[in-house]
Design a protein around this motif. Structure first.
Motif, PDB file in Angstrom:
ATOM      1  N   VAL A   1      58.569  48.637  27.189  1.00  0.00           N
ATOM      2  CA  VAL A   1      59.698  48.256  26.344  1.00  0.00           C
ATOM      3  C   VAL A   1      59.282  47.050  25.504  1.00  0.00           C
ATOM      4  CG1 VAL A   1      62.100  47.479  26.299  1.00  0.00           C
ATOM      5  CG2 VAL A   1      61.342  49.076  28.075  1.00  0.00           C
ATOM      6  N   THR A   2      59.412  47.181  24.190  1.00  0.00           N
ATOM      7  CA  THR A   2      58.975  46.100  23.307  1.00  0.00           C
ATOM      8  C   THR A   2      60.102  45.646  22.394  1.00  0.00           C
ATOM      9  OG1 THR A   2      58.223  47.445  21.425  1.00  0.00           O
ATOM     10  CG2 THR A   2      56.711  47.212  23.283  1.00  0.00           C
ATOM     11  N   LYS A   3      60.088  44.366  22.116  1.00  0.00           N
ATOM     12  CA  LYS A   3      61.028  43.761  21.178  1.00  0.00           C
ATOM     13  C   LYS A   3      60.293  42.634  20.450  1.00  0.00           C
ATOM     14  CE  LYS A   3      64.046  42.763  24.442  1.00  0.00           C
ATOM     15  NZ  LYS A   3      65.276  42.316  25.129  1.00  0.00           N
ATOM     16  N   GLY A   4      60.909  42.125  19.423  1.00  0.00           N
ATOM     17  CA  GLY A   4      60.413  40.924  18.776  1.00  0.00           C
ATOM     18  C   GLY A   4      58.960  40.966  18.366  1.00  0.00           C
ATOM     19  N   GLU A   5      58.205  39.940  18.782  1.00  0.00           N
ATOM     20  CA  GLU A   5      56.823  39.764  18.343  1.00  0.00           C
ATOM     21  C   GLU A   5      55.919  40.897  18.800  1.00  0.00           C
ATOM     22  OE1 GLU A   5      53.123  36.577  18.819  1.00  0.00           O
ATOM     23  OE2 GLU A   5      55.172  35.972  19.337  1.00  0.00           O
ATOM     24  N   THR A   6      56.103  41.356  20.030  1.00  0.00           N
ATOM     25  CA  THR A   6      55.249  42.433  20.540  1.00  0.00           C
ATOM     26  C   THR A   6      55.463  43.720  19.754  1.00  0.00           C
ATOM     27  OG1 THR A   6      55.255  41.474  22.760  1.00  0.00           O
ATOM     28  CG2 THR A   6      54.606  43.788  22.557  1.00  0.00           C
ATOM     29  N   LYS A   7      56.709  44.034  19.477  1.00  0.00           N
ATOM     30  CA  LYS A   7      57.002  45.227  18.683  1.00  0.00           C
ATOM     31  C   LYS A   7      56.377  45.108  17.300  1.00  0.00           C
ATOM     32  CE  LYS A   7      61.296  46.020  17.292  1.00  0.00           C
ATOM     33  NZ  LYS A   7      61.252  46.196  15.820  1.00  0.00           N
ATOM     34  N   GLN A   8      56.440  43.924  16.719  1.00  0.00           N
ATOM     35  CA  GLN A   8      55.850  43.700  15.403  1.00  0.00           C
ATOM     36  C   GLN A   8      54.330  43.851  15.444  1.00  0.00           C
ATOM     37  OE1 GLN A   8      57.621  43.090  12.436  1.00  0.00           O
ATOM     38  NE2 GLN A   8      55.594  43.605  11.623  1.00  0.00           N
ATOM     39  N   GLN A   9      53.710  43.428  16.530  1.00  0.00           N
ATOM     40  CA  GLN A   9      52.260  43.561  16.667  1.00  0.00           C
ATOM     41  C   GLN A   9      51.839  45.030  16.678  1.00  0.00           C
ATOM     42  OE1 GLN A   9      51.158  41.373  20.179  1.00  0.00           O
ATOM     43  NE2 GLN A   9      51.420  39.383  19.208  1.00  0.00           N
ATOM     44  N   ILE A  10      52.642  45.872  17.325  1.00  0.00           N
ATOM     45  CA  ILE A  10      52.350  47.309  17.318  1.00  0.00           C
ATOM     46  C   ILE A  10      52.441  47.852  15.896  1.00  0.00           C
ATOM     47  CG2 ILE A  10      53.186  49.576  18.057  1.00  0.00           C
ATOM     48  CD1 ILE A  10      54.105  48.247  20.661  1.00  0.00           C
ATOM     49  N   SER A  11      53.510  47.480  15.202  1.00  0.00           N
ATOM     50  CA  SER A  11      53.689  47.936  13.822  1.00  0.00           C
ATOM     51  C   SER A  11      52.524  47.502  12.952  1.00  0.00           C
ATOM     52  CB  SER A  11      55.008  47.390  13.256  1.00  0.00           C
ATOM     53  OG  SER A  11      56.118  47.832  14.027  1.00  0.00           O
ATOM     54  N   ASP A  12      52.156  46.235  13.054  1.00  0.00           N
ATOM     55  CA  ASP A  12      51.067  45.696  12.232  1.00  0.00           C
ATOM     56  C   ASP A  12      49.744  46.398  12.539  1.00  0.00           C
ATOM     57  OD1 ASP A  12      52.865  43.946  11.078  1.00  0.00           O
ATOM     58  OD2 ASP A  12      52.257  42.224  12.295  1.00  0.00           O
ATOM     59  N   ALA A  13      49.477  46.620  13.823  1.00  0.00           N
ATOM     60  CA  ALA A  13      48.206  47.238  14.215  1.00  0.00           C
ATOM     61  C   ALA A  13      48.069  48.636  13.620  1.00  0.00           C
ATOM     62  CB  ALA A  13      48.107  47.300  15.737  1.00  0.00           C
ATOM     63  N   ILE A  14      49.162  49.383  13.589  1.00  0.00           N
ATOM     64  CA  ILE A  14      49.115  50.748  13.049  1.00  0.00           C
ATOM     65  C   ILE A  14      49.078  50.736  11.529  1.00  0.00           C
ATOM     66  CG2 ILE A  14      50.386  52.920  12.842  1.00  0.00           C
ATOM     67  CD1 ILE A  14      51.446  52.397  15.687  1.00  0.00           C
ATOM     68  N   LEU A  15      49.989  49.988  10.908  1.00  0.00           N
ATOM     69  CA  LEU A  15      50.091  50.004   9.451  1.00  0.00           C
ATOM     70  C   LEU A  15      48.896  49.349   8.768  1.00  0.00           C
ATOM     71  CD1 LEU A  15      53.905  49.221   9.100  1.00  0.00           C
ATOM     72  CD2 LEU A  15      52.759  51.419   8.729  1.00  0.00           C
ATOM     73  N   ASN A  16      48.211  48.463   9.477  1.00  0.00           N
ATOM     74  CA  ASN A  16      47.023  47.810   8.917  1.00  0.00           C
ATOM     75  C   ASN A  16      45.723  48.508   9.313  1.00  0.00           C
ATOM     76  OD1 ASN A  16      48.670  45.849   7.755  1.00  0.00           O
ATOM     77  ND2 ASN A  16      48.484  44.461   9.498  1.00  0.00           N
ATOM     78  N   SER A  17      45.838  49.630  10.029  1.00  0.00           N
ATOM     79  CA  SER A  17      44.635  50.324  10.493  1.00  0.00           C
ATOM     80  C   SER A  17      43.930  51.070   9.366  1.00  0.00           C
ATOM     81  CB  SER A  17      44.999  51.319  11.600  1.00  0.00           C
ATOM     82  OG  SER A  17      45.774  52.394  11.077  1.00  0.00           O
ATOM     83  N   GLY A  18      44.659  51.372   8.292  1.00  0.00           N
ATOM     84  CA  GLY A  18      44.087  52.138   7.192  1.00  0.00           C
ATOM     85  C   GLY A  18      44.014  53.626   7.478  1.00  0.00           C
ATOM     86  N   ILE A  19      44.598  54.050   8.599  1.00  0.00           N
ATOM     87  CA  ILE A  19      44.561  55.471   8.982  1.00  0.00           C
ATOM     88  C   ILE A  19      45.882  56.114   8.588  1.00  0.00           C
ATOM     89  CG2 ILE A  19      44.281  57.115  10.858  1.00  0.00           C
ATOM     90  CD1 ILE A  19      42.850  54.877  12.424  1.00  0.00           C
ATOM     91  N   ARG A  20      45.854  56.956   7.576  1.00  0.00           N
ATOM     92  CA  ARG A  20      47.052  57.658   7.150  1.00  0.00           C
ATOM     93  C   ARG A  20      47.467  58.678   8.209  1.00  0.00           C
ATOM     94  NH1 ARG A  20      50.024  55.252   4.176  1.00  0.00           N
ATOM     95  NH2 ARG A  20      51.226  57.119   4.577  1.00  0.00           N
TER      96      ARG A  20
ATOM     97  N   ASP B   1      63.288  50.118  12.103  1.00  0.00           N
ATOM     98  CA  ASP B   1      63.977  48.818  12.157  1.00  0.00           C
ATOM     99  C   ASP B   1      64.874  48.656  13.381  1.00  0.00           C
ATOM    100  OD1 ASP B   1      62.780  47.959   9.765  1.00  0.00           O
ATOM    101  OD2 ASP B   1      64.358  48.880   8.563  1.00  0.00           O
ATOM    102  N   ALA B   2      64.719  49.497  14.374  1.00  0.00           N
ATOM    103  CA  ALA B   2      65.477  49.330  15.619  1.00  0.00           C
ATOM    104  C   ALA B   2      65.020  48.051  16.316  1.00  0.00           C
ATOM    105  CB  ALA B   2      65.280  50.529  16.533  1.00  0.00           C
ATOM    106  N   PRO B   3      65.911  47.368  17.022  1.00  0.00           N
ATOM    107  CA  PRO B   3      65.532  46.134  17.717  1.00  0.00           C
ATOM    108  C   PRO B   3      64.676  46.371  18.955  1.00  0.00           C
ATOM    109  CG  PRO B   3      67.799  46.704  18.228  1.00  0.00           C
ATOM    110  CD  PRO B   3      67.345  47.668  17.164  1.00  0.00           C
ATOM    111  N   VAL B   4      64.693  47.607  19.473  1.00  0.00           N
ATOM    112  CA  VAL B   4      63.921  47.949  20.671  1.00  0.00           C
ATOM    113  C   VAL B   4      63.038  49.142  20.371  1.00  0.00           C
ATOM    114  CG1 VAL B   4      64.024  48.671  23.092  1.00  0.00           C
ATOM    115  CG2 VAL B   4      65.775  47.120  22.175  1.00  0.00           C
TER     116      VAL B   4
ATOM    117  N   GLY C   1      56.640  57.414  21.193  1.00  0.00           N
ATOM    118  CA  GLY C   1      57.447  56.204  21.133  1.00  0.00           C
ATOM    119  C   GLY C   1      58.911  56.593  21.044  1.00  0.00           C
ATOM    120  N   MET C   2      59.786  55.583  21.077  1.00  0.00           N
ATOM    121  CA  MET C   2      61.210  55.851  20.882  1.00  0.00           C
ATOM    122  C   MET C   2      61.894  54.580  20.385  1.00  0.00           C
ATOM    123  SD  MET C   2      64.179  57.190  23.535  1.00  0.00           S
ATOM    124  CE  MET C   2      63.292  58.696  23.948  1.00  0.00           C
ATOM    125  N   ALA C   3      62.661  54.749  19.315  1.00  0.00           N
ATOM    126  CA  ALA C   3      63.477  53.657  18.798  1.00  0.00           C
ATOM    127  C   ALA C   3      64.834  53.680  19.498  1.00  0.00           C
ATOM    128  CB  ALA C   3      63.662  53.812  17.291  1.00  0.00           C
TER     129      ALA C   3
END
Length: 234
Positions: free
Chosen positions: A61-80, A137-140, A204-206
């Motif tokens: 279960v992720t929220k806040g900074e950890t959830k953002q780190q997952i988003s950043d890792a995927i979106l910045n991976s360069g893998i479409r 944009d879900a909080p969880v 995953g699940m929002a």
């Protein structure tokens, strides 16, 4: 007897409403969900049946900074998404065929139509798909894994557990979106959550409150008639 029948009908209506109102919500309000509510949902969901009671699910279960780190890792991976490697398991068939191809296309065209995205607007389609990776944009945001040594029966059990989460969420006025899109990005997700190598990222699940002002949430999928997929025998 009449009182008992009325009570059963009332209970059936409550359960049916939770099931029928469940859908994939793709825009959420920022309102946070307290940990006790999340725990309650997961504890109820864990009553799902599993072969010999193995309970094969594991949830991050992720929220806040950890959830953002997952988003950043995927979106910045360069893998479409269309180039992502489904190397752990394949969710979809290699080649779609009927009637599944028609249903898949209707789903995609319906969603993009609700958003005003034309069939040739590939960049806008990609942008919408990328919203998976911010959990809409879900909080969880939850990430689900399974031990890779388990077999297909445990995956069936897992599906029942996931459905229980989504129905239990509806009973609390919350919505969800199950997201297989996370699975091929396990290499980006693992280091953020310290997921061991023996676990496969299932999905995953929002989780959150629906933003009813967003057009994508006005989209509804249909279901084929019972007669097309049920055979009754006596």
């Amino acid at each position: 007897m009449l009182e008992k029948k009325a009570r059963i009908a009332d209970e059936a209506e409550i359960v049916d409403e939770a099931i029928v109102s469940r859908r994939s919500v793709r825009a959420f309000l920022p309102d946070m969900i307290d940990d006790d509510t999340i725990r309650d949902i997961l504890e109820v969901a864990a009553r799902a049946p599993s072969g010999t009671n193995m309970q094969p699910w594991r949830v991050y279960v992720t929220k806040g900074e950890t959830k953002q780190q997952i988003s950043d890792a995927i979106l910045n991976s360069g893998i479409r998404a269309e180039k992502a490697d489904w190397d752990e398991y394949r969710y979809y068939p290699t080649q779609f065929f009927e009637p599944y191809l028609t249903r898949r296309r209707a789903n995609g065209f319906g969603l993009y139509g609700a958003l005003g995205i034309g069939r040739r607007e590939v960049d806008k389609m990609r942008a919408q798909h990328d919203r998976n990776f911010v959990f809409f944009d879900a909080p969880v945001g939850m990430i689900f894994t399974i031990d890779r040594r388990l077999n297909q029966g445990s995956w069936i059990d897992y599906g029942m557990f996931l459905q229980n989460i989504m129905v239990a969420a509806r009973g609390r006025g919350l919505h969800t979106c199950p997201q297989a899109a996370f699975a091929p990005y396990h290499r980006q997700i693992r280091p953020v959550l310290n997921i061991p190598d023996e676990e496969i990222v299932v999905c995953g699940m929002a989780l959150g409150y629906e933003d009813t002002s967003k057009p994508e949430n006005a989209f509804r999928t249909d279901r084929v008639p019972l007669e097309e997929w049920v055979t009754f025998s006596e």
